[in-house]
Design a protein around this motif. Sequence first.
Motif, PDB file in Angstrom:
ATOM      1  N   LEU A 199       3.500  -5.474   7.898  1.00 15.93           N
ATOM      2  CA  LEU A 199       4.807  -5.596   7.227  1.00 15.93           C
ATOM      3  C   LEU A 199       4.632  -5.559   5.708  1.00 15.93           C
ATOM      4  O   LEU A 199       5.295  -4.785   5.015  1.00 15.93           O
ATOM      5  CB  LEU A 199       5.482  -6.899   7.646  1.00 15.93           C
ATOM      6  CG  LEU A 199       6.765  -7.249   6.880  1.00 15.93           C
ATOM      7  CD1 LEU A 199       7.894  -6.312   7.252  1.00 15.93           C
ATOM      8  CD2 LEU A 199       7.182  -8.688   7.116  1.00 15.93           C
ATOM      9  N   THR A 200       3.730  -6.381   5.195  1.00 17.42           N
ATOM     10  CA  THR A 200       3.603  -6.463   3.739  1.00 17.42           C
ATOM     11  C   THR A 200       2.908  -5.238   3.156  1.00 17.42           C
ATOM     12  O   THR A 200       3.131  -4.882   2.010  1.00 17.42           O
ATOM     13  CB  THR A 200       2.840  -7.732   3.328  1.00 17.42           C
ATOM     14  OG1 THR A 200       1.633  -7.785   4.057  1.00 17.42           O
ATOM     15  CG2 THR A 200       3.651  -8.962   3.586  1.00 17.42           C
ATOM     16  N   LEU A 201       2.060  -4.589   3.957  1.00 14.41           N
ATOM     17  CA  LEU A 201       1.385  -3.393   3.454  1.00 14.41           C
ATOM     18  C   LEU A 201       2.355  -2.220   3.318  1.00 14.41           C
ATOM     19  O   LEU A 201       2.180  -1.365   2.458  1.00 14.41           O
ATOM     20  CB  LEU A 201       0.244  -2.991   4.394  1.00 14.41           C
ATOM     21  CG  LEU A 201      -1.082  -3.730   4.251  1.00 14.41           C
ATOM     22  CD1 LEU A 201      -1.970  -3.443   5.440  1.00 14.41           C
ATOM     23  CD2 LEU A 201      -1.788  -3.335   2.971  1.00 14.41           C
ATOM     24  N   THR A 202       3.373  -2.179   4.187  1.00 17.80           N
ATOM     25  CA  THR A 202       4.246  -1.004   4.197  1.00 17.80           C
ATOM     26  C   THR A 202       5.591  -1.258   3.531  1.00 17.80           C
ATOM     27  O   THR A 202       6.420  -0.366   3.470  1.00 17.80           O
ATOM     28  CB  THR A 202       4.528  -0.536   5.636  1.00 17.80           C
ATOM     29  OG1 THR A 202       5.185  -1.597   6.338  1.00 17.80           O
ATOM     30  CG2 THR A 202       3.263  -0.166   6.349  1.00 17.80           C
ATOM     31  N   TRP A 245       0.859  -1.181   0.000  1.00 15.70           N
ATOM     32  CA  TRP A 245       0.000   0.000   0.000  1.00 15.70           C
ATOM     33  C   TRP A 245       0.894   1.230   0.000  1.00 15.70           C
ATOM     34  O   TRP A 245       1.457   1.592   1.034  1.00 15.70           O
ATOM     35  CB  TRP A 245      -0.897  -0.022   1.242  1.00 15.70           C
ATOM     36  CG  TRP A 245      -1.863   1.117   1.308  1.00 15.70           C
ATOM     37  CD1 TRP A 245      -1.666   2.314   1.928  1.00 15.70           C
ATOM     38  CD2 TRP A 245      -3.170   1.164   0.743  1.00 15.70           C
ATOM     39  NE1 TRP A 245      -2.772   3.102   1.773  1.00 15.70           N
ATOM     40  CE2 TRP A 245      -3.708   2.422   1.055  1.00 15.70           C
ATOM     41  CE3 TRP A 245      -3.927   0.266  -0.005  1.00 15.70           C
ATOM     42  CZ2 TRP A 245      -4.986   2.796   0.646  1.00 15.70           C
ATOM     43  CZ3 TRP A 245      -5.187   0.649  -0.395  1.00 15.70           C
ATOM     44  CH2 TRP A 245      -5.703   1.901  -0.071  1.00 15.70           C
ATOM     45  N   PRO A 246       1.070   1.860  -1.182  1.00 15.82           N
ATOM     46  CA  PRO A 246       2.026   2.958  -1.247  1.00 15.82           C
ATOM     47  C   PRO A 246       1.569   4.158  -0.428  1.00 15.82           C
ATOM     48  O   PRO A 246       0.409   4.580  -0.518  1.00 15.82           O
ATOM     49  CB  PRO A 246       2.082   3.294  -2.741  1.00 15.82           C
ATOM     50  CG  PRO A 246       0.867   2.695  -3.329  1.00 15.82           C
ATOM     51  CD  PRO A 246       0.398   1.599  -2.448  1.00 15.82           C
ATOM     52  N   GLU A 247       2.441   4.693   0.352  1.00 15.42           N
ATOM     53  CA  GLU A 247       2.119   5.825   1.215  1.00 15.42           C
ATOM     54  C   GLU A 247       3.446   6.358   1.738  1.00 15.42           C
ATOM     55  O   GLU A 247       4.447   5.643   1.725  1.00 15.42           O
ATOM     56  CB  GLU A 247       1.238   5.335   2.376  1.00 15.42           C
ATOM     57  CG  GLU A 247       0.725   6.402   3.294  1.00 15.42           C
ATOM     58  CD  GLU A 247      -0.276   7.320   2.601  1.00 15.42           C
ATOM     59  OE1 GLU A 247       0.136   8.430   2.219  1.00 15.42           O
ATOM     60  OE2 GLU A 247      -1.442   6.930   2.435  1.00 15.42           O
ATOM     61  N   GLU A 248       3.454   7.605   2.159  1.00 15.38           N
ATOM     62  CA  GLU A 248       4.674   8.108   2.772  1.00 15.38           C
ATOM     63  C   GLU A 248       4.441   8.234   4.251  1.00 15.38           C
ATOM     64  O   GLU A 248       3.653   9.054   4.699  1.00 15.38           O
ATOM     65  CB  GLU A 248       5.029   9.473   2.172  1.00 15.38           C
ATOM     66  CG  GLU A 248       5.313   9.357   0.699  1.00 15.38           C
ATOM     67  CD  GLU A 248       6.272  10.418   0.223  1.00 15.38           C
ATOM     68  OE1 GLU A 248       6.612  11.320   1.008  1.00 15.38           O
ATOM     69  OE2 GLU A 248       6.684  10.340  -0.944  1.00 15.38           O
ATOM     70  N   SER A 249       5.085   7.383   4.996  1.00 16.12           N
ATOM     71  CA  SER A 249       4.894   7.452   6.439  1.00 16.12           C
ATOM     72  C   SER A 249       6.145   6.970   7.127  1.00 16.12           C
ATOM     73  O   SER A 249       7.060   6.432   6.497  1.00 16.12           O
ATOM     74  CB  SER A 249       3.722   6.576   6.863  1.00 16.12           C
ATOM     75  OG  SER A 249       4.131   5.226   6.915  1.00 16.12           O
ATOM     76  N   LEU A 250       6.132   7.168   8.422  1.00 15.54           N
ATOM     77  CA  LEU A 250       7.263   6.747   9.236  1.00 15.54           C
ATOM     78  C   LEU A 250       7.495   5.250   9.113  1.00 15.54           C
ATOM     79  O   LEU A 250       8.626   4.793   8.962  1.00 15.54           O
ATOM     80  CB  LEU A 250       6.947   7.129  10.681  1.00 15.54           C
ATOM     81  CG  LEU A 250       8.059   7.017  11.712  1.00 15.54           C
ATOM     82  CD1 LEU A 250       8.077   8.273  12.536  1.00 15.54           C
ATOM     83  CD2 LEU A 250       7.874   5.820  12.587  1.00 15.54           C
TER      84      LEU A 250
END
Lengths: 270, 304
Positions: free
Chosen positions: A127-130, A11-16
């Motif tokens: 884990l797999t989402l990020t 799940w593409p996203e910009e996060s910590l």
Amino acid sequence: MASRAIIGQYWPEESLVHAMDPRVKFILAFVLMAAVFCGTTPLSLGVAALFVVGFYAASRIPLLQAVRAIGPLLVLVVLTAALNVLFVQGGEVYFQFGIICISEEGLRSAGFIGCRLLLLLMGMSLLTLTTTTLDITAAFERLLAPLARLGVPAHELGMILGIALRFLPQFMTELGIIYRAQKSRGARFDSNPFKGGIQSLTALLIPLFTSAFRHAETLSAAMEARCYHGGEGTTRLSPLRLSWRDAVGISALLIMIAAVIAANYVPLSF
Amino acid sequence: MRLAFEDVSYSYEGGEAKKKRKGRAGRQADWGNAPDAVWALRQVSFTVEPGEFLGVAGHTGSGKSTLIQHMNGLVHPTCGRVLADGRDLAEKGVASDVRRSVGLVFQYPENQLFANTVYDDVAFGPRNMGLDAEEVDRRVREGLELVGLSFDELSERSPFDLSGGQQRRVAFAGVLAMEPAVLVLDEPVAGLDPLSREEFLGLIRELHSDGRTIVMVSHSMEDLAALCDRILVLSEGRVFRLGTPAEVFADAPALKSVGLGAPAPQAFASALREAGFTLDRPLYNEKTLAADIAAQMTGRGGNG
């Protein structure tokens, strides 16, 4: 063609959480599971749930998506809970019919085990989402690297894992096309599998296998054309580096374990 | 058999389309498909007449493959109906019945070969139809003959030992052995060398002149212009044009706007018209165009 959510999709996203080192995330995912197992009372499980929800918030992944990503596995949760209702006995009996007996203890244990399993699955899918499959592969390879001295082919295993993950959706698509093509030729996959169903099954699997071999040949040729020669001396474009984010993640998990264990000792009576 | 599309719309996400659109559809990287294309077909209405040769053209992702999968009930419309001789394909049992008379040949059909021998592979369809061994045998022989393969030489060989072009013929024979009245072909000559390409197109032309209805998806405007009675142009899931090749290719700029071009002779003819030539035919191929140009040139030469 079907774009249903698959377990383990990125799940593409910009996060910590996304920016953390994949190696750390890989290990922390297992620590998170251990932390969930530390919770032995409803209260401590609730504390663990709070932390998991907090991690999801930090990764900016909507909770609904998180649940959807583990969709097919929810059956497992429901099944486990149902088995607990039926087989764990004790306390007040609410309902009895023949050998089916639903008791207070059974419901409690079903709820508890169900929640625990759900948290475990959500922890793993974080884990797999990020993490992109490429990063997971790299982390897997690096973590296995110490074993390479013992003769474990770490790089090759990592490469196999990466390629397998990459081709999953591809093969799903191809299987769909083969399925429809054979259906056009009158194959019946929905009818009795013991009556001509084996023939229909080979009509699906053999084309799928030949296509897998074809892909393997093309891929190996393409890799050799790009001078792939195994892990020896291969460098990474963006080497994995630990950063302050990883420290934050590790601390958060340590706090979580401490909180969960502490919550175990808080007396709570219903 | 007459196939009628009535106001057909199709979404891969089915009834959930609206709900998902807000959620993930917009942001999910999808293999090969544009993530925002929620509707693959929108309000498509047309009829495939018995005996006609209908071409289907459209840019990649315009819904061609989805459209043809409606023709034998592999997918059912989200809205609207597909009727085969008046029977709704979405009704129970109709689709599997219609599949006997509508043969669908997918793109790269050789990838779907699976049996130990060519014979068994071609016989797969007829056997699924529940025919007896004698009839299956007759149809396998006929199917292989139609595609120009020798029964005696090839029937006991493994399909995986054959050349690519032969494999495609075997796969083709597998569909023809079901003796469909309508033959739906998705890019039948994609990836073939020029010679096999010509042979294959000739084969398709023959199948049509034997009385079969043909629906052919193609990226080659030249092939469509040469073979089709009518051409259906799709754009973003809608019917953009439907008419004879001459009608469809008359408006080259419009075709260009949906990512297609006119066949080369046709485009050349319209360029020449702008340069002052009088070219009267509605549709040109290389020969007729060359003849008309030659006629004008000699005419001018005589006058001047």
